[in-house]
Design a protein around this motif. Structure first.
Motif, PDB file in Angstrom:
ATOM      1  N   SER A  49       0.749  -1.249   0.094  1.00  0.00           N
ATOM      2  CA  SER A  49       0.002  -0.066   0.032  1.00  0.00           C
ATOM      3  C   SER A  49       0.945   1.204  -0.150  1.00  0.00           C
ATOM      4  O   SER A  49       0.469   2.125  -0.691  1.00  0.00           O
ATOM      5  CB  SER A  49      -0.927   0.009   1.063  1.00  0.00           C
ATOM      6  N   ILE A  50       1.942   1.323   0.803  1.00  0.00           N
ATOM      7  CA  ILE A  50       2.806   2.493   0.777  1.00  0.00           C
ATOM      8  C   ILE A  50       3.627   2.544  -0.507  1.00  0.00           C
ATOM      9  O   ILE A  50       3.701   3.710  -0.756  1.00  0.00           O
ATOM     10  CB  ILE A  50       3.753   2.087   2.050  1.00  0.00           C
ATOM     11  N   ILE A  51       3.819   1.534  -0.919  1.00  0.00           N
ATOM     12  CA  ILE A  51       4.768   1.660  -2.541  1.00  0.00           C
ATOM     13  C   ILE A  51       4.030   2.061  -3.529  1.00  0.00           C
ATOM     14  O   ILE A  51       4.305   2.989  -4.048  1.00  0.00           O
ATOM     15  CB  ILE A  51       5.489   0.319  -2.890  1.00  0.00           C
ATOM     16  N   THR A 107      -4.491   1.450  -9.459  1.00  0.00           N
ATOM     17  CA  THR A 107      -3.583   1.660  -8.479  1.00  0.00           C
ATOM     18  C   THR A 107      -3.977   2.246  -7.307  1.00  0.00           C
ATOM     19  O   THR A 107      -3.627   1.857  -6.153  1.00  0.00           O
ATOM     20  CB  THR A 107      -2.292   2.514  -8.861  1.00  0.00           C
ATOM     21  N   ARG A 108      -5.036   3.185  -7.356  1.00  0.00           N
ATOM     22  CA  ARG A 108      -5.733   3.911  -6.316  1.00  0.00           C
ATOM     23  C   ARG A 108      -6.515   2.999  -5.603  1.00  0.00           C
ATOM     24  O   ARG A 108      -6.592   2.904  -4.231  1.00  0.00           O
ATOM     25  CB  ARG A 108      -6.313   5.132  -6.826  1.00  0.00           C
ATOM     26  N   ARG A 109      -7.269   2.037  -6.201  1.00  0.00           N
ATOM     27  CA  ARG A 109      -7.984   1.307  -5.679  1.00  0.00           C
ATOM     28  C   ARG A 109      -7.326   0.056  -5.084  1.00  0.00           C
ATOM     29  O   ARG A 109      -7.681  -0.336  -3.842  1.00  0.00           O
ATOM     30  CB  ARG A 109      -9.202   0.682  -6.773  1.00  0.00           C
ATOM     31  N   THR A 128      -4.454  -1.480   2.071  1.00  0.00           N
ATOM     32  CA  THR A 128      -4.709  -0.915   3.560  1.00  0.00           C
ATOM     33  C   THR A 128      -5.536  -1.617   4.213  1.00  0.00           C
ATOM     34  O   THR A 128      -5.306  -1.889   5.285  1.00  0.00           O
ATOM     35  CB  THR A 128      -4.801   0.554   3.346  1.00  0.00           C
ATOM     36  N   VAL A 129      -6.722  -2.030   3.572  1.00  0.00           N
ATOM     37  CA  VAL A 129      -8.155  -2.647   4.189  1.00  0.00           C
ATOM     38  C   VAL A 129      -7.542  -3.899   4.751  1.00  0.00           C
ATOM     39  O   VAL A 129      -7.689  -4.375   5.793  1.00  0.00           O
ATOM     40  CB  VAL A 129      -9.152  -2.718   3.351  1.00  0.00           C
TER      41      VAL A 129
END
Length: 201
Positions: free
Chosen positions: A109-111, A142-144, A150-151
């Motif tokens: 998620s961070i990357i 990518t956003r999704r 993250t979830v």
């Protein structure tokens, strides 16, 4: 450079999914047992974790030998499994291996998030050859996927901290991968309009 080779897709899936399934089966067999190794007592979960690491490395070695290539995601995941599997065995504490899943999903998620802040899709960098898609589509995906990872990271923290080890192993082996696969399938259906048509190039 190592030449990339074709491989039977079913064999590829077996090599990728085999080690987690083996961990699940080994855990079911050993979960009620305790083992004394070098004067230290280890639970069945710890022993299953210790056995999982060489199984996964062997499967990756075979996959690399047959295909001539390993993805960055596979290499990173292998590093995390080895590192946290080692910590689990060294400190005789199953929490390290359970946290591994949070850190893997969280790192992804961070990357992806760093790339988004730069206006880039690191996902496209990894998968563009397999999935031709316009930049707008890659940014949406990518956003999704960043949000999805993250979830999953948060969900893993909630699961291992509040539920039993039995439930965590089942959710880790089946729940999270199925949820991620279902999410990706839904996204690809939605993003069909952004796919490049090779016949028009």
């Amino acid at each position: 450079m190592t030449e990339k080779k074709d491989i039977n897709p079913f064999l590829k899936q077996a090599l990728e999914l085999g080690p987690p399934l083996a961990f699940f089966l080994i855990y079911l067999r050993l979960r009620d047992d305790n083992f004394v190794i070098g004067g230290t007592e280890y639970s069945g979960f710890i022993v299953a974790t210790i056995l999982f690491v060489p199984l996964m490395l062997a499967a990756m070695g075979i996959l690399w030998y047959l295909t001539g290539k390993l993805s960055r995601m596979q290499i990173f995941t292998a590093f995390m499994v080895i590192f946290f599997g080692g910590l689990t065995a060294w400190f005789n504490d199953e929490r390290f291996f359970k946290m591994k899943t949070t850190l893997v999903y969280g790192s992804f998620s961070i990357i992806l998030g760093i790339g988004l802040l730069q206006g880039k899709s690191y996902l496209a960098y990894v998968l563009d050859e397999m999935l031709p898609m316009r930049h707008e589509g890659w940014m949406i995906l990518t956003r999704r996927l960043c949000a999805c990872f993250t979830v999953l990271a948060v969900a893993n923290e909630l699961v291992w901290r509040t539920l039993s080890t039995d439930l965590w192993v089942k959710i880790e082996t089946f729940g999270f991968p199925i949820a991620l696969m279902a999410f990706l399938m839904m996204q690809f259906n939605v993003l069909q309009g952004y796919m490049d048509d090779p016949d028009q190039q």
